[in-house]
Design a protein around this motif. Structure first.
Motif, mmCIF file in Angstrom:
data_model
loop_
_atom_site.group_PDB
_atom_site.id
_atom_site.type_symbol
_atom_site.label_atom_id
_atom_site.label_comp_id
_atom_site.label_asym_id
_atom_site.label_seq_id
_atom_site.Cartn_x
_atom_site.Cartn_y
_atom_site.Cartn_z
ATOM 1 N N LEU A 1 6.610 2.845 8.570
ATOM 2 C CA LEU A 1 6.607 4.107 8.786
ATOM 3 C C LEU A 1 4.906 4.442 8.423
ATOM 4 C CD1 LEU A 1 9.772 5.458 7.658
ATOM 5 C CD2 LEU A 1 9.087 4.935 9.824
ATOM 6 N N PRO A 2 4.551 5.612 9.069
ATOM 7 C CA PRO A 2 3.150 6.135 8.879
ATOM 8 C C PRO A 2 3.224 6.700 7.515
ATOM 9 C CG PRO A 2 3.994 6.937 10.984
ATOM 10 C CD PRO A 2 5.127 6.307 10.534
ATOM 11 N N ARG A 3 4.191 7.173 6.751
ATOM 12 C CA ARG A 3 3.677 7.532 5.346
ATOM 13 C C ARG A 3 3.751 6.357 4.341
ATOM 14 N NH1 ARG A 3 9.513 8.712 6.490
ATOM 15 N NH2 ARG A 3 10.961 7.506 5.279
ATOM 16 N N TRP B 1 23.170 1.970 11.130
ATOM 17 C CA TRP B 1 22.681 1.755 9.780
ATOM 18 C C TRP B 1 23.064 -0.014 9.468
ATOM 19 C CZ3 TRP B 1 19.322 3.660 6.429
ATOM 20 C CH2 TRP B 1 19.165 2.957 5.201
ATOM 21 N N PRO B 2 22.193 -0.942 9.041
ATOM 22 C CA PRO B 2 20.755 -0.509 8.372
ATOM 23 C C PRO B 2 19.780 -0.202 9.684
ATOM 24 C CG PRO B 2 21.226 -2.831 8.702
ATOM 25 C CD PRO B 2 22.583 -2.395 9.034
ATOM 26 N N ARG B 3 18.736 0.406 9.251
ATOM 27 C CA ARG B 3 17.780 0.848 10.202
ATOM 28 C C ARG B 3 16.904 -0.473 10.589
ATOM 29 N NH1 ARG B 3 13.836 4.945 7.476
ATOM 30 N NH2 ARG B 3 13.563 3.375 6.126
ATOM 31 N N PHE B 4 16.537 -0.566 11.881
ATOM 32 C CA PHE B 4 15.446 -1.406 12.242
ATOM 33 C C PHE B 4 13.990 -0.602 12.599
ATOM 34 C CE2 PHE B 4 13.356 -4.763 14.749
ATOM 35 C CZ PHE B 4 13.781 -5.851 14.350
ATOM 36 N N VAL B 5 13.258 -0.789 11.820
ATOM 37 C CA VAL B 5 12.035 -0.159 11.834
ATOM 38 C C VAL B 5 11.034 -0.985 12.716
ATOM 39 C CG1 VAL B 5 10.022 1.080 10.884
ATOM 40 C CG2 VAL B 5 12.096 1.136 9.793
ATOM 41 N N MET B 6 10.833 -0.533 14.064
ATOM 42 C CA MET B 6 10.005 -1.045 14.773
ATOM 43 C C MET B 6 9.282 -0.167 15.914
ATOM 44 S SD MET B 6 10.445 -4.707 17.161
ATOM 45 C CE MET B 6 9.055 -5.462 17.983
ATOM 46 N N THR C 1 3.070 4.226 16.395
ATOM 47 C CA THR C 1 2.870 5.026 15.069
ATOM 48 C C THR C 1 1.475 4.470 14.429
ATOM 49 O OG1 THR C 1 4.090 3.441 13.970
ATOM 50 C CG2 THR C 1 5.133 5.328 14.926
ATOM 51 N N PHE C 2 0.795 3.416 14.893
ATOM 52 C CA PHE C 2 -0.288 2.641 14.496
ATOM 53 C C PHE C 2 -1.343 3.298 15.189
ATOM 54 C CE2 PHE C 2 -2.689 -0.805 12.752
ATOM 55 C CZ PHE C 2 -2.435 -0.604 11.483
ATOM 56 N N ARG D 1 -8.658 6.488 8.252
ATOM 57 C CA ARG D 1 -8.450 7.357 7.484
ATOM 58 C C ARG D 1 -7.449 7.088 6.144
ATOM 59 N NH1 ARG D 1 -4.470 11.391 9.073
ATOM 60 N NH2 ARG D 1 -2.971 9.650 8.082
ATOM 61 N N ASP D 2 -6.513 6.452 6.219
ATOM 62 C CA ASP D 2 -5.725 5.808 5.282
ATOM 63 C C ASP D 2 -6.468 4.648 4.249
ATOM 64 O OD1 ASP D 2 -3.733 7.687 5.832
ATOM 65 O OD2 ASP D 2 -2.526 6.359 6.874
ATOM 66 N N LEU D 3 -7.168 3.836 5.354
ATOM 67 C CA LEU D 3 -7.616 2.685 4.609
ATOM 68 C C LEU D 3 -8.635 3.271 3.676
ATOM 69 C CD1 LEU D 3 -8.087 0.260 7.614
ATOM 70 C CD2 LEU D 3 -6.927 -0.262 5.437
#
Length: 242
Positions: free
Chosen positions: A136-138, A190-195, A199-200, A207-209
């Motif tokens: 996730l972005p955070r 549930w469970p989550r599948f983050v894909m 978002t990238f 900035r995050d780097l």
């Protein structure tokens, strides 16, 4: 999404209803026959760009999967290469692809969560190929800080970023629809599948780097061509540890 040798629709559905880790364990035997594996043209273009930045002694492939990125690092590193992933199934396939005793730098495989890398600052270069959508972005600032922690001073974190599709194009709506379906799935299952594919974003990543302690630049991967407006189809992000 895959060749005839790849997973069936039912197999992909079962994977999508699993956790990320278990889903990739299930997909591992057929992963290299899917469109999820980074293409050879991208791998070759990144290898050419890294040669210009090297030489490197030691390299780490971040979320190595079945080892495509490790193959790139073995072309540009002289001493040792490590692949890290949290899927035992993917690592098992990677070991078969790069058997012990193969010519070139020694390869080591480590099963670990890349949000908590179990390494000292011992690497000259870290690569990443296509796995950032599983975060996730955070999570990116902490993820990039972990990468920085395993690089030697002046070490390089490099990964390709494909240009986003034109707004309103078929590819744009395909990715938008996939992300929307994934968010709905994670709301009710549930469970989550983050894909997620949208978002990238390059500006946010840069900035995050920088916040994580990198000096960031990009270089066009000219071998992959340019779009109609003249912009590169794919760039290599080069983040150097300050």
């Amino acid at each position: 999404m895959s060749t005839p040798q790849g997973p069936t629709f039912r197999e992909l559905a079962v994977q999508a209803l699993s956790s990320v880790e278990h889903g990739y364990d299930l997909l591992a035997p057929k992963f290299d026959a899917t469109a999820f594996r980074t293409g050879e043209r991208v791998l070759a273009a990144v290898a050419d760009a890294l040669r210009e930045l090297g030489p490197f002694a030691t390299g780490l492939d971040h979320c190595c999967g079945t080892g495509a990125g490790v193959g790139v690092l073995r072309e540009v590193c002289t001493d040792r290469v490590v692949g890290v992933d949290f899927s035992a199934g993917m690592l098992a396939r990677a070991r078969r692809a790069f058997p012990a005793g193969a010519e070139g730098p020694a390869v080591r495989w480590v099963r670990a969560d890349v949000r908590r890398l179990p390494f000292a600052p011992a690497f000259d270069v870290v690569t990443g190929f296509g796995a950032f959508g599983h975060f996730l972005p955070r999570e990116f600032p902490a993820l990039f800080a972990e990468v920085r922690s395993v690089l030697r001073h002046g070490g390089v974190f490099a990964f390709p970023v494909v240009a986003p599709p034109r707004v309103g194009s078929r590819a744009y709506w395909t990715l938008w629809g996939f992300d929307a379906a994934m968010r709905l799935r994670n709301t009710v299952w549930w469970p989550r599948f983050v894909m997620y594919y949208r978002t990238f974003r390059l500006a946010d990543v840069t900035r995050d780097l920088a916040v994580a302690g990198f000096d960031v630049s990009t270089t066009a991967l000219e071998a992959l061509g340019r779009r109609a407006d003249g912009s590169p189809r794919c760039r290599l992000v080069v983040a150097r540890r300050r």
